[in-house]
Design a protein around this motif. Structure first.
Motif, PDB file in Angstrom:
ATOM      1  N   GLN A   1       0.826  -1.200   0.000  1.00  0.00           N
ATOM      2  CA  GLN A   1       0.000   0.000   0.000  1.00  0.00           C
ATOM      3  C   GLN A   1       0.862   1.253   0.000  1.00  0.00           C
ATOM      4  OE1 GLN A   1      -3.419  -0.148  -0.126  1.00  0.00           O
ATOM      5  NE2 GLN A   1      -3.601   2.036  -0.213  1.00  0.00           N
ATOM      6  N   TYR A  37      -1.819   0.044   8.459  1.00  0.00           N
ATOM      7  CA  TYR A  37      -2.373  -0.693   7.319  1.00  0.00           C
ATOM      8  C   TYR A  37      -2.767  -2.111   7.733  1.00  0.00           C
ATOM      9  CZ  TYR A  37      -3.003  -2.628   2.682  1.00  0.00           C
ATOM     10  OH  TYR A  37      -3.537  -3.243   1.573  1.00  0.00           O
ATOM     11  N   ALA A  40      -5.896  -1.897   9.559  1.00  0.00           N
ATOM     12  CA  ALA A  40      -7.006  -1.642   8.638  1.00  0.00           C
ATOM     13  C   ALA A  40      -7.481  -2.937   7.981  1.00  0.00           C
ATOM     14  CB  ALA A  40      -6.577  -0.630   7.576  1.00  0.00           C
ATOM     15  N   LEU A  41      -6.525  -3.792   7.612  1.00  0.00           N
ATOM     16  CA  LEU A  41      -6.896  -5.088   7.037  1.00  0.00           C
ATOM     17  C   LEU A  41      -7.606  -5.948   8.071  1.00  0.00           C
ATOM     18  CD1 LEU A  41      -3.688  -5.950   4.970  1.00  0.00           C
ATOM     19  CD2 LEU A  41      -5.929  -5.239   4.089  1.00  0.00           C
ATOM     20  N   GLU A  47     -11.262  -0.202   0.990  1.00  0.00           N
ATOM     21  CA  GLU A  47     -10.021   0.165   0.307  1.00  0.00           C
ATOM     22  C   GLU A  47      -9.769   1.671   0.405  1.00  0.00           C
ATOM     23  OE1 GLU A  47      -8.082  -0.082  -4.144  1.00  0.00           O
ATOM     24  OE2 GLU A  47      -9.563  -1.586  -3.568  1.00  0.00           O
ATOM     25  N   ARG A  50      -8.523   2.409   3.857  1.00  0.00           N
ATOM     26  CA  ARG A  50      -7.134   1.938   4.013  1.00  0.00           C
ATOM     27  C   ARG A  50      -6.162   2.914   3.376  1.00  0.00           C
ATOM     28  NH1 ARG A  50      -9.261  -3.256   2.321  1.00  0.00           N
ATOM     29  NH2 ARG A  50      -8.109  -3.018   0.365  1.00  0.00           N
ATOM     30  N   THR A  54      -3.420   5.019   5.475  1.00  0.00           N
ATOM     31  CA  THR A  54      -1.994   4.858   5.197  1.00  0.00           C
ATOM     32  C   THR A  54      -1.349   6.205   4.895  1.00  0.00           C
ATOM     33  OG1 THR A  54      -2.462   2.648   4.337  1.00  0.00           O
ATOM     34  CG2 THR A  54      -0.311   3.570   3.822  1.00  0.00           C
TER      35      THR A  54
END
Length: 192
Positions: A1, A37, A40-41, A47, A50, A54
């Motif tokens: 990312q 990140y 977030a996952l 998306e 995220r 980031t």
């Protein structure tokens, strides 16, 4: 990312200067971005969220480039007057990114609020609970975890989150603990 982030040239320049002049701060920003990140996952953010998270995480401490590095050295006793200079860095970070359209409102808000705490004990505004953006709450956990793990161990980090549970989002802290547990299990399997 991180590789896919769209950073305006002036922000890339500031990050390059940070890497050159304050390598430890730059490395901290990278680690916070990676942890944010991963959180977030784990939290199954969209998306778009995220990407916003980031970007906010990599830029959250740009304002510290305007803080006297002597104030941040290990062992320096910070006076109340000096503390004000430290507490302003989220505002400075926000001001640095504010004019760029690549920084959506959610990203700018996360940068501005990353030191706010759910119980109102944070800064720069002493916001509470729902007044603090979800992305800022995630960066707060990532930021604190990096700061603690950089100097101490998992046990100290766990104690900090247990003792300060009213300050951090429990869902985010639980996600961090799950991540750390899975990394620890993977490392154990790799050794065996």
């Amino acid at each position: 990312q991180l590789a896919g982030l769209v950073l305006p040239l002036p922000i890339r320049f500031r990050l390059t200067v940070m890497q050159d002049q304050r390598a430890e701060l730059f490395e901290h920003s990278l680690r916070v971005s990676i942890v944010a990140y991963a959180l977030a996952l784990q939290l199954k953010l969209s998306e778009a969220d995220r990407a916003a998270l980031t970007l906010a995480a990599i830029c959250h401490d740009l304002g510290e480039m305007h803080t006297d590095p002597e104030l941040l050295t290990s062992g320096h006793h910070i006076s109340p007057q000096e503390r004000r200079y430290i507490h302003v860095h989220p505002i400075t970070s926000y001001v640095v990114v504010h004019a760029f359209p690549e920084f959506l409102p959610a990203t700018k808000q996360a940068i501005l609020q990353h030191h706010e705490r759910l119980d109102g004990s944070g800064y720069p505004y002493g916001l509470r609970k729902a007044a603090i953006s979800r992305l800022a709450q995630i960066i707060a956990v990532a930021d604190v975890s990096d700061a603690v793990l950089h100097r101490f161990d998992l046990q100290r980090l766990d104690a900090l989150f247990t003792l300060n549970q009213c300050r951090f989002d429990p869902v985010v802290v639980r996600a961090l603990r799950d991540l750390l547990r899975s990394v620890s299990n993977e490392e154990h399997r790799a050794v065996v």
